[in-house]
Scaffold this motif. Structure first.
Motif, PDB file in Angstrom:
ATOM      1  N   HIS A  20      61.563  71.060   6.382  1.00  0.00           N
ATOM      2  CA  HIS A  20      62.315  70.267   5.397  1.00  0.00           C
ATOM      3  C   HIS A  20      63.822  70.350   5.628  1.00  0.00           C
ATOM      4  O   HIS A  20      64.581  69.546   5.076  1.00  0.00           O
ATOM      5  N   LEU A  21      64.252  71.293   6.457  1.00  0.00           N
ATOM      6  CA  LEU A  21      65.666  71.455   6.764  1.00  0.00           C
ATOM      7  C   LEU A  21      66.149  70.468   7.816  1.00  0.00           C
ATOM      8  O   LEU A  21      67.347  70.162   7.880  1.00  0.00           O
ATOM      9  N   TYR A  22      65.228  69.932   8.628  1.00  0.00           N
ATOM     10  CA  TYR A  22      65.636  69.183   9.819  1.00  0.00           C
ATOM     11  C   TYR A  22      65.312  67.692   9.731  1.00  0.00           C
ATOM     12  O   TYR A  22      64.327  67.290   9.102  1.00  0.00           O
ATOM     13  N   LEU A  23      66.133  66.903  10.407  1.00  0.00           N
ATOM     14  CA  LEU A  23      65.900  65.478  10.568  1.00  0.00           C
ATOM     15  C   LEU A  23      65.850  65.189  12.059  1.00  0.00           C
ATOM     16  O   LEU A  23      66.730  65.629  12.805  1.00  0.00           O
ATOM     17  N   ARG A  24      64.817  64.469  12.495  1.00  0.00           N
ATOM     18  CA  ARG A  24      64.669  64.191  13.929  1.00  0.00           C
ATOM     19  C   ARG A  24      65.868  63.384  14.439  1.00  0.00           C
ATOM     20  O   ARG A  24      66.228  62.354  13.870  1.00  0.00           O
ATOM     21  N   PRO A  25      66.504  63.830  15.530  1.00  0.00           N
ATOM     22  CA  PRO A  25      67.655  63.098  16.068  1.00  0.00           C
ATOM     23  C   PRO A  25      67.266  61.691  16.526  1.00  0.00           C
ATOM     24  O   PRO A  25      66.149  61.453  16.996  1.00  0.00           O
ATOM     25  N   ARG A  40      62.677  58.268  -0.429  1.00  0.00           N
ATOM     26  CA  ARG A  40      62.273  59.643  -0.729  1.00  0.00           C
ATOM     27  C   ARG A  40      61.380  59.653  -1.966  1.00  0.00           C
ATOM     28  O   ARG A  40      61.497  58.780  -2.831  1.00  0.00           O
ATOM     29  N   PRO A  41      60.481  60.628  -2.058  1.00  0.00           N
ATOM     30  CA  PRO A  41      59.605  60.712  -3.238  1.00  0.00           C
ATOM     31  C   PRO A  41      60.408  60.888  -4.512  1.00  0.00           C
ATOM     32  O   PRO A  41      61.493  61.466  -4.504  1.00  0.00           O
ATOM     33  N   PHE A  42      59.881  60.342  -5.610  1.00  0.00           N
ATOM     34  CA  PHE A  42      60.536  60.511  -6.904  1.00  0.00           C
ATOM     35  C   PHE A  42      60.648  61.997  -7.239  1.00  0.00           C
ATOM     36  O   PHE A  42      61.636  62.452  -7.789  1.00  0.00           O
ATOM     37  N   CYS A  43      59.606  62.745  -6.884  1.00  0.00           N
ATOM     38  CA  CYS A  43      59.604  64.201  -7.081  1.00  0.00           C
ATOM     39  C   CYS A  43      58.959  64.841  -5.865  1.00  0.00           C
ATOM     40  O   CYS A  43      57.984  64.314  -5.325  1.00  0.00           O
ATOM     41  N   ILE A  44      59.496  65.963  -5.438  1.00  0.00           N
ATOM     42  CA  ILE A  44      59.006  66.624  -4.228  1.00  0.00           C
ATOM     43  C   ILE A  44      57.535  67.013  -4.334  1.00  0.00           C
ATOM     44  O   ILE A  44      56.824  67.087  -3.340  1.00  0.00           O
ATOM     45  N   THR A  45      57.038  67.232  -5.558  1.00  0.00           N
ATOM     46  CA  THR A  45      55.645  67.638  -5.722  1.00  0.00           C
ATOM     47  C   THR A  45      54.678  66.518  -5.351  1.00  0.00           C
ATOM     48  O   THR A  45      53.490  66.777  -5.166  1.00  0.00           O
ATOM     49  N   GLU A  46      55.176  65.275  -5.214  1.00  0.00           N
ATOM     50  CA  GLU A  46      54.313  64.169  -4.809  1.00  0.00           C
ATOM     51  C   GLU A  46      53.744  64.383  -3.411  1.00  0.00           C
ATOM     52  O   GLU A  46      52.655  63.895  -3.100  1.00  0.00           O
ATOM     53  N   SER A 112      74.015  73.225  -2.634  1.00  0.00           N
ATOM     54  CA  SER A 112      73.458  72.691  -3.885  1.00  0.00           C
ATOM     55  C   SER A 112      71.966  72.968  -3.986  1.00  0.00           C
ATOM     56  O   SER A 112      71.466  73.353  -5.051  1.00  0.00           O
ATOM     57  N   ALA A 113      71.236  72.760  -2.873  1.00  0.00           N
ATOM     58  CA  ALA A 113      69.784  72.967  -2.882  1.00  0.00           C
ATOM     59  C   ALA A 113      69.432  74.422  -3.164  1.00  0.00           C
ATOM     60  O   ALA A 113      68.526  74.722  -3.956  1.00  0.00           O
ATOM     61  N   PHE A 175      62.739  72.071  -5.886  1.00  0.00           N
ATOM     62  CA  PHE A 175      63.064  72.203  -4.460  1.00  0.00           C
ATOM     63  C   PHE A 175      63.605  70.878  -3.922  1.00  0.00           C
ATOM     64  O   PHE A 175      63.073  69.809  -4.223  1.00  0.00           O
ATOM     65  N   VAL A 176      64.646  70.948  -3.128  1.00  0.00           N
ATOM     66  CA  VAL A 176      65.255  69.753  -2.531  1.00  0.00           C
ATOM     67  C   VAL A 176      64.972  69.746  -1.032  1.00  0.00           C
ATOM     68  O   VAL A 176      65.375  70.670  -0.319  1.00  0.00           O
ATOM     69  N   SER A 177      64.260  68.711  -0.571  1.00  0.00           N
ATOM     70  CA  SER A 177      64.004  68.553   0.855  1.00  0.00           C
ATOM     71  C   SER A 177      65.200  67.850   1.491  1.00  0.00           C
ATOM     72  O   SER A 177      65.449  66.681   1.234  1.00  0.00           O
ATOM     73  N   ILE A 178      65.935  68.576   2.317  1.00  0.00           N
ATOM     74  CA  ILE A 178      67.095  67.987   2.989  1.00  0.00           C
ATOM     75  C   ILE A 178      66.657  66.815   3.864  1.00  0.00           C
ATOM     76  O   ILE A 178      67.323  65.778   3.922  1.00  0.00           O
TER      77      ILE A 178
END
Length: 203
Positions: A20-25, A40-46, A112-113, A175-178
């Protein structure tokens, strides 16, 4: 790097993975326009039910944030005097400013996360402690009538369904998924780039 380590620990504590920390280049020059921008999901639990929207990439090293947006075009090195002198021109300084802005944004997002996650964990722990204390007081006050106390506990237990799962989901929702925060914005940026490229090619 320390912030990334803290974020990884928070992710594991919440039951999520490091990716969840990384974004594919991306290589914008070689990428087609996205037909549908990923939201992005409305809520991470989705994503607990379906995590197909998540990229499970975990790089072998921690990249700079700018590399997620432009893996090949912006390159710089401070390894030698000659390399530093090579950066002393208008375009290189502009590239450094962009890279710095991306890195500061990443730092702010991670800060922030991590703060939000730790605050929610602390609040939930504090709330659970208060509930346990209330239960202890209730049990002690009803000790004069043992049978009545047991009956009240039985009714209380069965009148409310177990909140363990719902409480866990509520905490996980903090939890915030970067990765998921960035991916939609990255798609929009890619589409804007492709449209401008097509406009230039068609003119």
């Amino acid at each position: 790097m320390h912030l990334s380590w803290l974020y990884r620990n928070v992710a594991l504590e919440f039951g999520f993975e490091e990716f969840h920390l990384y974004l594919r280049p991306l290589q914008f020059e070689c990428t087609d326009q996205k037909v549908r921008v990923q939201q992005r999901p409305f809520c991470i639990t989705e994503i607990l039910e379906d995590d197909s929207c998540v990229d499970r990439l975990i790089p072998s090293h921690l990249p700079l944030s700018i590399q997620e947006l432009d893996e090949n075009q912006i390159r710089f090195s401070f390894s030698s005097e000659e390399a530093v002198i090579h950066l002393m021109n208008r375009q290189s300084i502009k590239n450094l400013q962009v890279a710095l802005a991306c890195q500061v944004t990443q730092k702010n997002a991670l800060t922030s996360a991590v703060k939000l996650a730790r605050l929610c964990l602390w609040a939930e722990s504090d709330s659970s402690s208060a509930e346990r204390e209330d239960k202890d007081v209730t049990c002690n006050s009803g000790s004069g009538s043992h049978t009545g106390g047991l009956q009240e506990q039985y009714k209380s237990f069965h009148s409310k369904p177990s909140t363990g799962t719902s409480t866990k989901k509520r905490v996980m929702g903090a939890f915030v998924s970067i990765q998921l925060e960035k991916v939609g914005l990255c798609d929009e940026m890619l589409n804007s780039f492709v449209k401008k490229k097509q406009a230039v090619g068609g003119s």
